[in-house]
Design a protein around this motif. Sequence first.
Motif, PDB file in Angstrom:
ATOM      1  N   LEU A  83       0.764  -1.059   0.031  1.00 27.87           N
ATOM      2  CA  LEU A  83      -0.030  -0.039  -0.103  1.00 27.87           C
ATOM      3  C   LEU A  83       0.833   1.340   0.207  1.00 27.87           C
ATOM      4  N   SER A  84       2.027   1.368   0.893  1.00 27.91           N
ATOM      5  CA  SER A  84       2.792   2.421   0.764  1.00 27.91           C
ATOM      6  C   SER A  84       3.413   2.560  -0.779  1.00 27.91           C
ATOM      7  N   LEU A  85       3.847   1.542  -1.178  1.00 28.91           N
ATOM      8  CA  LEU A  85       4.447   1.556  -2.453  1.00 28.91           C
ATOM      9  C   LEU A  85       3.504   1.990  -3.568  1.00 28.91           C
ATOM     10  N   ILE A  86       2.230   1.528  -3.632  1.00 30.55           N
ATOM     11  CA  ILE A  86       1.347   2.047  -4.411  1.00 30.55           C
ATOM     12  C   ILE A  86       1.018   3.471  -4.438  1.00 30.55           C
ATOM     13  N   SER A  87       1.151   4.169  -3.060  1.00 25.71           N
ATOM     14  CA  SER A  87       0.900   5.645  -2.788  1.00 25.71           C
ATOM     15  C   SER A  87       2.027   6.180  -3.000  1.00 25.71           C
ATOM     16  N   SER A 197       7.027   7.520   3.696  1.00 23.99           N
ATOM     17  CA  SER A 197       7.093   6.937   2.383  1.00 23.99           C
ATOM     18  C   SER A 197       5.846   6.924   1.191  1.00 23.99           C
ATOM     19  N   THR A 198       4.704   6.949   1.987  1.00 21.49           N
ATOM     20  CA  THR A 198       3.333   7.340   1.287  1.00 21.49           C
ATOM     21  C   THR A 198       3.444   8.758   0.663  1.00 21.49           C
ATOM     22  N   PRO A 201       0.669  13.689   3.905  1.00 24.61           N
ATOM     23  CA  PRO A 201       0.572  14.410   5.110  1.00 24.61           C
ATOM     24  C   PRO A 201      -0.248  13.715   5.987  1.00 24.61           C
ATOM     25  N   GLU A 202      -1.635  13.508   5.594  1.00 25.41           N
ATOM     26  CA  GLU A 202      -2.762  13.029   6.426  1.00 25.41           C
ATOM     27  C   GLU A 202      -2.339  11.642   6.922  1.00 25.41           C
ATOM     28  N   VAL A 203      -1.422  10.956   6.358  1.00 23.59           N
ATOM     29  CA  VAL A 203      -1.395   9.584   6.622  1.00 23.59           C
ATOM     30  C   VAL A 203       0.050   9.601   7.857  1.00 23.59           C
ATOM     31  N   ILE A 204       0.724  10.606   7.550  1.00 26.60           N
ATOM     32  CA  ILE A 204       1.963  10.714   8.609  1.00 26.60           C
ATOM     33  C   ILE A 204       1.478  11.226   9.943  1.00 26.60           C
ATOM     34  N   THR A 205       0.577  12.302   9.721  1.00 25.93           N
ATOM     35  CA  THR A 205      -0.231  12.940  10.966  1.00 25.93           C
ATOM     36  C   THR A 205      -0.957  12.047  11.871  1.00 25.93           C
ATOM     37  N   SER A 206      -1.931  11.016  10.977  1.00 23.67           N
ATOM     38  CA  SER A 206      -2.652  10.053  11.833  1.00 23.67           C
ATOM     39  C   SER A 206      -1.947   9.108  12.404  1.00 23.67           C
ATOM     40  N   THR A 207      -0.708   8.608  11.511  1.00 26.19           N
ATOM     41  CA  THR A 207       0.284   7.538  12.134  1.00 26.19           C
ATOM     42  C   THR A 207       0.822   8.170  13.460  1.00 26.19           C
ATOM     43  N   ILE A 281       8.381  13.508  -1.928  1.00 26.40           N
ATOM     44  CA  ILE A 281       7.827  13.916  -3.182  1.00 26.40           C
ATOM     45  C   ILE A 281       6.349  14.412  -2.619  1.00 26.40           C
ATOM     46  N   TRP A 282       6.279  15.831  -2.562  1.00 24.59           N
ATOM     47  CA  TRP A 282       4.872  16.201  -2.005  1.00 24.59           C
ATOM     48  C   TRP A 282       4.191  17.081  -3.232  1.00 24.59           C
TER      49      TRP A 282
END
Length: 497
Positions: A83-87, A197-198, A201-207, A281-282
Motif C-alpha cells: 500500500l505504501s509503495l502504491i501511494s 514514504s506514502t 501528510p494526512e497519513v503521517i499525521t494520523s500515524t 515527493i509532495w
Amino acid sequence: MLRVIQQLQEESDTQSGLILDRFLQIRKLESKLVEIQSLNISLMRSSAASRINPNAANASSPVNDAANELVEPRQLDANLLELSLISQRGALFQSFLHERANDDLNNIDEDGTARRIMMNGKDKRYYGDNGLLLTSGLRKRVRELLNSYLVIDAFLMKRNIDKAMTMDEYDPSIAPTSTCVDDVFFILKKVIKRSISTYEPEVITSTVQTVLKTLDNLYIQTFQQKMSMAFAGQELTGRSADRSLDQAKISYMIVLNNLDVSTEYTERLVADLRQDVAAGIWANEKKDMEAATKALDNLAAISKKFQNLLQSRMEQLMAQMLKPRVRPLFQDAYREVKYVLDEEEYNEVEVEELFIKRFRQGFNTLILLYHRTLTENNFRLLLSLLLDVVSVQWEKIVLQTRFNQYGALRFDKDLRTAIHFLSGLTDWLYRDRFTRLSQMATLLNFEEPSEIYECWGAKAGPVSWRLTVTEVKKVLALRYVFFSLSVQRFTFDSYSS
C-alpha cells in the motif's frame, strides 16, 4: 504534447482503478478490515471486563486471535508495504505528469492559446493552470486505500508493541535497559518511516497520533505500573530482606534506564525522520512539508514526558531509598572524630584520616548498586540529587560541632578531600553543591572574626556569599576563641551582600 499528457492522466485513472480493484480482491483487504474491527471490539470488551474484575482471565486477545490467516502479522506487514509503495509510485507518477505539463506549457504557451485549447469543454474548477486534474482518479483511489492502510497499521503496531512489552527481558551483560526499548523503537521507526514514504501528510499525521496514543496507553503506562509495584510487599529492615530489596531496586532502575534511553531514541528518531520528510515527493511541497514537520514536532514532545516521569521517579527513589541512609553515613564517618584538637592530636589525625576513609567506604557502599545498574545519565542525575542531600546534612553537622584552630584546619582538609572524591565519580563537577560548606570552612579558619570585613559586601570581589549574615555569625561562634569574643556583637549591615 500537453493534450497527450492530459489523455495519459485520464487513461491512468481508468487503468489504475482496474488494477486496484483486482489488488483489493486478491489481497482480501475488506475481509481483513472486518476481522481487525472484530478483534478490536473483543479487545475493548476484555479491557472493560478486566477493569471490573482484574482477576478474570480472558484467553481471547488480539495477540492470540491474530494467529488466523486473515490477520497473520507477516502478511499484514507485506500488505502495508504494498500500500505504501502504491501511494509512493502514484505520487511519483503525478509529480512526473505535472512537471512535464508545466514545462511544456511554459515553453509554448506565451499567449495562452494552448491552455484555452486544453480546457475547451472542461470544468475549470477541477483543473489546474497546467490543464491537469487537481485531484486525479488515481489519487482518490489511493487515498481510499490509505484509509485501510491506517486501520491495518494501527492494529499491527499495537499488537507488536504489546508483544514487545509482554516479552520484555533484562540482561545486564548486554545493556542497562530491558529489551522492550530497542524492540518498540524499532517498530516505531519502521511504522513512521513507512508512513512518510506514502507522501501523504494526512497519513503521517494520523500515524504519529496513533504512535503517541500507544506510547501513552501502553509503553509509559506499563513503566509506571512496574515502578509502582517494584517495592510492593518489601520489608525495608532485616538482613533476610536485603537481597529481595536489592532486586526491587534493580527492577525500578531498569525502568528508569528505559525512560532515559527512550528520551535519547526519540530525539535520534525524529532527527532521522526529518531527513526523510525533506527528501519527500509532495504534491504541495510547502503545505505538505509543514504538516509532516508539525507531526514530527508532536512526536519529539513525547521525550519531555519521558524526562518528566524520569525526574519525578528518580526523586522518589532518592527520597525513599537513599536519603534515609545519608545521616547514618555521617554518623559512622564521624564516629570518634572531633574538631577540637591539640597539635599532637592533629598530627595523629593527619595520618589516620578516619573521617575520609569511612566516608569514602560508606559512600561507595551506598551508591555501588546504583552505579553498577543505572545508565551514565541516570547515575549523574541521581548523584546530583544525592549530593544536595549530603551537603545539607553536612551543614547541619557542622553547625552542631565545636572547632578550634587545628580542628578548623582539619575540617577544611576533610572537606576538600571529600569534594575531590565526589567530583571524581562522574565527568560532571559538583563543587558548587559544597560552596556553602567551603565558605563555612573559610570562616572557621579566620585568625580573627573581624577578617570577615575584608571579604564581605563591596570587598567580596568575585566571591558570591551563599551564607546569610545570621549564618556567618553562627559559624564564627563555633570557634571556641571566637565564641568567647561574642561574635554576635559584630555588625554586617553596612557590608551586606
